[in-house]
Design a protein around this motif. Structure first.
Motif, short mmCIF file in Angstrom:
data_model
loop_
_atom_site.label_atom_id
_atom_site.label_comp_id
_atom_site.label_asym_id
_atom_site.label_seq_id
_atom_site.Cartn_x
_atom_site.Cartn_y
_atom_site.Cartn_z
N ARG A 207 -2.11 8.11 2.85
CA ARG A 207 -1.34 6.90 2.52
C ARG A 207 -0.52 6.43 3.70
O ARG A 207 -0.40 5.22 3.95
CB ARG A 207 -0.42 7.18 1.33
CG ARG A 207 0.49 6.00 0.98
CD ARG A 207 1.39 6.31 -0.19
NE ARG A 207 2.35 7.36 0.08
CZ ARG A 207 3.48 7.19 0.80
NH1 ARG A 207 3.75 6.01 1.33
NH2 ARG A 207 4.32 8.19 0.97
N LYS A 208 0.04 7.37 4.45
CA LYS A 208 0.97 7.04 5.52
C LYS A 208 0.31 6.30 6.68
O LYS A 208 0.84 5.31 7.17
CB LYS A 208 1.63 8.33 6.01
CG LYS A 208 2.62 8.17 7.12
CD LYS A 208 3.99 7.86 6.64
CE LYS A 208 4.98 7.84 7.80
NZ LYS A 208 6.29 7.36 7.41
N LEU A 228 -5.90 1.18 0.61
CA LEU A 228 -5.17 0.42 -0.41
C LEU A 228 -6.01 0.27 -1.67
O LEU A 228 -5.52 0.43 -2.79
CB LEU A 228 -4.78 -0.95 0.15
CG LEU A 228 -3.73 -1.73 -0.64
CD1 LEU A 228 -2.43 -0.92 -0.78
CD2 LEU A 228 -3.45 -3.07 0.01
N GLU A 277 1.17 -5.75 -3.04
CA GLU A 277 2.27 -6.21 -2.21
C GLU A 277 2.29 -7.74 -2.19
O GLU A 277 1.26 -8.39 -2.10
CB GLU A 277 2.10 -5.69 -0.77
CG GLU A 277 3.26 -6.06 0.12
CD GLU A 277 3.09 -5.48 1.51
OE1 GLU A 277 4.06 -4.93 2.04
OE2 GLU A 277 2.00 -5.60 2.06
N LEU A 302 7.34 2.70 -5.84
CA LEU A 302 6.88 1.81 -4.78
C LEU A 302 6.55 2.66 -3.56
O LEU A 302 7.40 3.40 -3.07
CB LEU A 302 7.96 0.78 -4.42
CG LEU A 302 7.61 -0.20 -3.29
CD1 LEU A 302 6.41 -1.06 -3.70
CD2 LEU A 302 8.80 -1.08 -2.95
N LYS A 303 5.30 2.58 -3.11
CA LYS A 303 4.86 3.35 -1.94
C LYS A 303 4.22 2.40 -0.94
O LYS A 303 3.62 1.40 -1.31
CB LYS A 303 3.84 4.42 -2.35
CG LYS A 303 4.37 5.49 -3.31
CD LYS A 303 5.24 6.50 -2.61
CE LYS A 303 5.64 7.63 -3.56
NZ LYS A 303 6.42 8.66 -2.88
N GLN A 304 4.33 2.77 0.34
CA GLN A 304 3.79 1.95 1.42
C GLN A 304 2.59 2.65 2.03
O GLN A 304 2.64 3.84 2.32
CB GLN A 304 4.86 1.72 2.49
CG GLN A 304 4.53 0.61 3.48
CD GLN A 304 4.55 -0.76 2.85
OE1 GLN A 304 5.28 -0.99 1.89
NE2 GLN A 304 3.75 -1.67 3.37
N THR A 305 1.50 1.91 2.23
CA THR A 305 0.37 2.41 3.01
C THR A 305 0.37 1.71 4.35
O THR A 305 1.16 0.78 4.58
CB THR A 305 -0.98 2.16 2.30
OG1 THR A 305 -1.31 0.76 2.39
CG2 THR A 305 -0.94 2.57 0.84
N LYS A 306 -0.54 2.11 5.23
CA LYS A 306 -0.62 1.47 6.55
C LYS A 306 -0.92 -0.02 6.42
O LYS A 306 -0.48 -0.83 7.24
CB LYS A 306 -1.72 2.16 7.37
CG LYS A 306 -1.86 1.62 8.79
CD LYS A 306 -3.07 2.21 9.48
CE LYS A 306 -3.26 1.58 10.85
NZ LYS A 306 -4.51 1.99 11.49
N GLY A 308 -0.48 -1.98 3.44
CA GLY A 308 0.18 -2.73 2.37
C GLY A 308 0.89 -1.81 1.39
O GLY A 308 0.76 -0.60 1.45
N GLY A 309 1.65 -2.43 0.49
CA GLY A 309 2.42 -1.67 -0.48
C GLY A 309 1.73 -1.54 -1.82
O GLY A 309 0.87 -2.34 -2.18
#
Length: 344
Positions: A207-208, A228, A277, A302-306, A308-309
């Motif tokens: 995810r990161k 995503l 997002e 709420l999590k963020q990927t490279k 998008g969220g």
């Protein structure tokens, strides 16, 4: 043609208990500059797969093509020259404890018979790149786990590789240090244009920083796609488990809480809503105004990927079944994914 292509790959090992299929009919395409994740539980075949990419293992059948060249056909000097294009980062650092940090980074250059002055200059450049300037004379036992892994990354970059392979390189680190190392890999990817292949059982790593991912089980790829998309709409049960564990680390406690809510409201329907997002429409407010239903928010993440969220809300719908169904249909029409939880 993709930069890295695995076509119809199988890899068998003969053991005392018979033939073991570590890789079973795998196809993978990785573009230049990708941060590509290969995720799976222990025994899924992911580490065997990565060893095919640097020629440490040879496929039983199929082709391993890197920039159009079939790695399995390389031998001797050609194979050694090819391996310079592929850097490797290991879980347990694999540093030489009797050598200083600078000497550890210089090792691949020493083996390649690069002159001493040139080796030192390159090692010092890499120390600055990984944020360890001034620590060149230290020994590995004087460093933290994160610093040791930074040395491992610098050493992997010594020969100016085109591909960086990371085999569980953060699994021995604490969460904060893991994020620092992942941020460094992302920086290296952007600055040097390297293609990075991540082998991991941690969906957090994917995810990161990854932009694409394949999920493996028992030597097969069971799901693949953009990170995503896979997080938003996992198809396979194994993938769903990985995604759920990452988006909701307190999954078991959440499940227990939702079961209690369902027991108290047996006529209600518990629904997971997935927002992309940029979705800024007041969907829940509109639904309550438009339909004769009540909505209670039970949990949210709420999590963020490279790229998008990902936002999720778990809510309780109460009201007449027909009205709830109309509300769910409307939610889907406006582009929000809605999945009814099967509880009890």
């Amino acid at each position: 043609m993709s930069f890295i292509e695995l076509k119809g790959i199988t890899k068998h090992f003969q053991t005392k208990n018979g033939l073991v299929k570590a890789i079973d009919g795998v196809d993978v395409a990785i573009e230049k500059g990708d941060i590509f994740g290969i995720v799976g539980y222990s025994g899924a075949g992911k580490s065997t797969l990565v060893r095919l990419l640097n020629g440490l293992e040879v496929a039983s059948s199929g082709e391993v093509l890197i920039d159009g060249e079939d790695v399995s056909k390389l031998t001797g000097a050609k194979l050694r020259e090819f391996r310079k294009k592929v850097g490797m980062i290991f879980q347990h650092f694999n540093l030489l404890w009797s050598r200083t940090v600078l000497q550890n980074i210089e090792l691949p250059l020493e083996l390649a018979k690069v002159p001493k002055a040139q080796r030192k200059k390159r090692a010092e450049e890499l120390l600055r790149l990984v944020g360890l300037e001034g620590r060149g004379d230290a020994y590995p036992n004087e460093l933290s786990g994160g610093q040791k892994q930074r040395v491992g990354i610098a050493r992997a970059l010594a020969n100016n590789p085109e591909i960086l392979l990371s085999d569980e390189s953060t699994s021995a680190l604490d969460p904060q240090t893991t994020d620092e190392v992942l941020d460094l890999l992302l920086q290296i990817n952007r600055k040097l244009g390297l293609t990075i292949v991540l082998i991991t059982h941690e969906m957090h790593v994917i995810r990161k920083i990854a932009n694409k991912v394949v999920v493996m089980e028992q030597g097969k790829i069971i799901e693949s796609g953009n990170v995503l998309e896979v997080f938003q709409n996992p198809q396979n049960e194994v993938t769903k488990k990985f995604v759920t564990q990452e988006l909701d680390p307190e999954f078991k406690e959440t499940e227990q809480f939702l079961a209690e809510i369902h027991q108290e409201n047996p006529q209600g329907i518990i629904v997971d809503l997935l927002f992309e997002e940029g979705a800024n429409e007041p969907v829940i407010t509109k639904v309550v105004r438009k339909f004769d239903v009540e909505i209670s928010v039970l949990s949210g993440h709420l999590k963020q990927t490279k790229v998008g969220g990902i936002g999720t809300l778990t809510v309780l719908f109460t009201g007449e079944k027909e009205e709830i169904q109309l509300a769910l249909d409307y939610i889907k029409e406006v582009g929000v994914k809605a999945e009814v939880r099967n509880i009890g």
